[in-house]
Design a protein around this motif. Structure first.
Motif, PDB file in Angstrom:
ATOM      1  N   ASP A  70      84.958  62.438  32.573  1.00  0.00           N
ATOM      2  CA  ASP A  70      85.097  63.327  31.427  1.00  0.00           C
ATOM      3  C   ASP A  70      85.820  62.578  30.316  1.00  0.00           C
ATOM      4  O   ASP A  70      86.786  61.847  30.584  1.00  0.00           O
ATOM      5  CB  ASP A  70      85.913  64.572  31.792  1.00  0.00           C
ATOM      6  CG  ASP A  70      85.212  65.447  32.811  1.00  0.00           C
ATOM      7  OD1 ASP A  70      83.985  65.645  32.679  1.00  0.00           O
ATOM      8  OD2 ASP A  70      85.889  65.936  33.736  1.00  0.00           O
ATOM      9  N   ALA A  71      85.349  62.756  29.087  1.00  0.00           N
ATOM     10  CA  ALA A  71      86.001  62.160  27.919  1.00  0.00           C
ATOM     11  C   ALA A  71      85.593  62.937  26.676  1.00  0.00           C
ATOM     12  O   ALA A  71      84.438  63.356  26.554  1.00  0.00           O
ATOM     13  CB  ALA A  71      85.611  60.689  27.764  1.00  0.00           C
ATOM     14  N   HIS A  72      86.524  63.126  25.771  1.00  0.00           N
ATOM     15  CA  HIS A  72      86.260  63.769  24.476  1.00  0.00           C
ATOM     16  C   HIS A  72      85.604  65.143  24.628  1.00  0.00           C
ATOM     17  O   HIS A  72      84.736  65.521  23.844  1.00  0.00           O
ATOM     18  CB  HIS A  72      85.397  62.869  23.591  1.00  0.00           C
ATOM     19  CG  HIS A  72      85.925  61.480  23.438  1.00  0.00           C
ATOM     20  ND1 HIS A  72      87.127  61.210  22.825  1.00  0.00           N
ATOM     21  CD2 HIS A  72      85.449  60.291  23.861  1.00  0.00           C
ATOM     22  CE1 HIS A  72      87.351  59.914  22.850  1.00  0.00           C
ATOM     23  NE2 HIS A  72      86.355  59.331  23.480  1.00  0.00           N
ATOM     24  N   GLY A  73      85.996  65.873  25.676  1.00  0.00           N
ATOM     25  CA  GLY A  73      85.473  67.216  25.883  1.00  0.00           C
ATOM     26  C   GLY A  73      84.065  67.264  26.458  1.00  0.00           C
ATOM     27  O   GLY A  73      83.456  68.328  26.491  1.00  0.00           O
ATOM     28  N   LEU A  74      83.544  66.125  26.896  1.00  0.00           N
ATOM     29  CA  LEU A  74      82.206  66.050  27.474  1.00  0.00           C
ATOM     30  C   LEU A  74      82.277  65.431  28.866  1.00  0.00           C
ATOM     31  O   LEU A  74      83.250  64.758  29.199  1.00  0.00           O
ATOM     32  CB  LEU A  74      81.292  65.185  26.597  1.00  0.00           C
ATOM     33  CG  LEU A  74      81.100  65.645  25.150  1.00  0.00           C
ATOM     34  CD1 LEU A  74      80.380  64.575  24.345  1.00  0.00           C
ATOM     35  CD2 LEU A  74      80.328  66.957  25.107  1.00  0.00           C
ATOM     36  N   SER A  75      81.238  65.648  29.651  1.00  0.00           N
ATOM     37  CA  SER A  75      81.109  64.988  30.954  1.00  0.00           C
ATOM     38  C   SER A  75      79.959  63.995  30.863  1.00  0.00           C
ATOM     39  O   SER A  75      78.929  64.276  30.243  1.00  0.00           O
ATOM     40  CB  SER A  75      80.836  66.003  32.058  1.00  0.00           C
ATOM     41  OG  SER A  75      81.936  66.876  32.209  1.00  0.00           O
ATOM     42  N   TYR A  76      80.146  62.842  31.503  1.00  0.00           N
ATOM     43  CA  TYR A  76      79.174  61.755  31.476  1.00  0.00           C
ATOM     44  C   TYR A  76      78.857  61.349  32.907  1.00  0.00           C
ATOM     45  O   TYR A  76      79.759  61.252  33.738  1.00  0.00           O
ATOM     46  CB  TYR A  76      79.749  60.528  30.760  1.00  0.00           C
ATOM     47  CG  TYR A  76      80.111  60.744  29.323  1.00  0.00           C
ATOM     48  CD1 TYR A  76      79.272  60.290  28.314  1.00  0.00           C
ATOM     49  CD2 TYR A  76      81.291  61.381  28.966  1.00  0.00           C
ATOM     50  CE1 TYR A  76      79.604  60.473  26.978  1.00  0.00           C
ATOM     51  CE2 TYR A  76      81.634  61.568  27.629  1.00  0.00           C
ATOM     52  CZ  TYR A  76      80.788  61.111  26.643  1.00  0.00           C
ATOM     53  OH  TYR A  76      81.119  61.293  25.333  1.00  0.00           O
ATOM     54  N   GLY A  77      77.585  61.063  33.190  1.00  0.00           N
ATOM     55  CA  GLY A  77      77.202  60.615  34.516  1.00  0.00           C
ATOM     56  C   GLY A  77      76.178  59.501  34.462  1.00  0.00           C
ATOM     57  O   GLY A  77      75.333  59.460  33.559  1.00  0.00           O
TER      58      GLY A  77
END
Length: 182
Positions: A70-77
């Motif tokens: 998670d970063a900057h209010g988003l989730s990344y995968g």
């Protein structure tokens, strides 16, 4: 064996996606990893798969990702399929968070990091030009720009303030010193 993985990291606005596209265009053995992000698909910027938070959590629970954060209010995968089904001898370029590097190092043999830097004026100009963030969000991203620059023998640090072709040349020489013209 899975493809060799090279993470491209750096602060927002440093040009990670531009550099990755140019690297892939310059070397047919390199290709881009498409991330899954909890951002609307029409948000612009990089090529990614936009999903809802519920869909992202479902994919985490199913074990679809080899890395997520998670970063900057988003989730990344990073989908496992984006790494595991690449031809032998290819290099997978992925835009990773600096916070996930130790996990990536533990997960992938031959892992390398390209750490891009740029001066604050360059970052501010690029962030403002992409039109995705408010002025307050840009200021928060700029405040984090120098945070946690990666260290280690697997890290290649490159300043991306100049021309793109100069950045690509510097990365290529650092990755493949045997190709350097003497």
């Amino acid at each position: 064996m899975a493809a060799r993985l090279i993470a491209v990291v750096g602060p927002s606005g440093v040009g990670k996606d531009t550099v990755m596209h140019a690297l892939a265009a310059s070397d047919p053995s390199m290709s881009l990893v498409r991330r899954v992000i909890t951002r609307p698909s029409d948000a612009g910027g990089e090529d990614f798969d936009g999903v809802t938070c519920d869909e992202f959590d479902l994919r985490v629970a199913r074990g679809d990702f080899c890395l997520w954060w998670d970063a900057h209010g988003l989730s990344y995968g990073i989908p496992k399929s984006q790494i595991e089904h690449r031809p032998e001898g290819t290099v997978a370029l992925v835009n990773l968070s600096r916070s996930i590097l130790d996990e990536a190092r533990a997960s992938f043999d031959g892992f390398r990091v390209i750490s891009l830097t740029a001066n604050p004026e360059t970052l501010a100009r690029r962030l403002g030009g992409r039109g995705r963030e408010t002025q307050d969000e840009i200021l928060r991203r700029l405040a984090r720009a120098g945070h946690a620059r990666p260290q280690g023998e697997d890290v290649i640090e490159i300043c991306n303030d100049g021309a793109l072709d100069e950045t690509i040349q510097a990365i290529t020489v650092a990755l493949y010193p045997e190709r350097a013209v003497r």
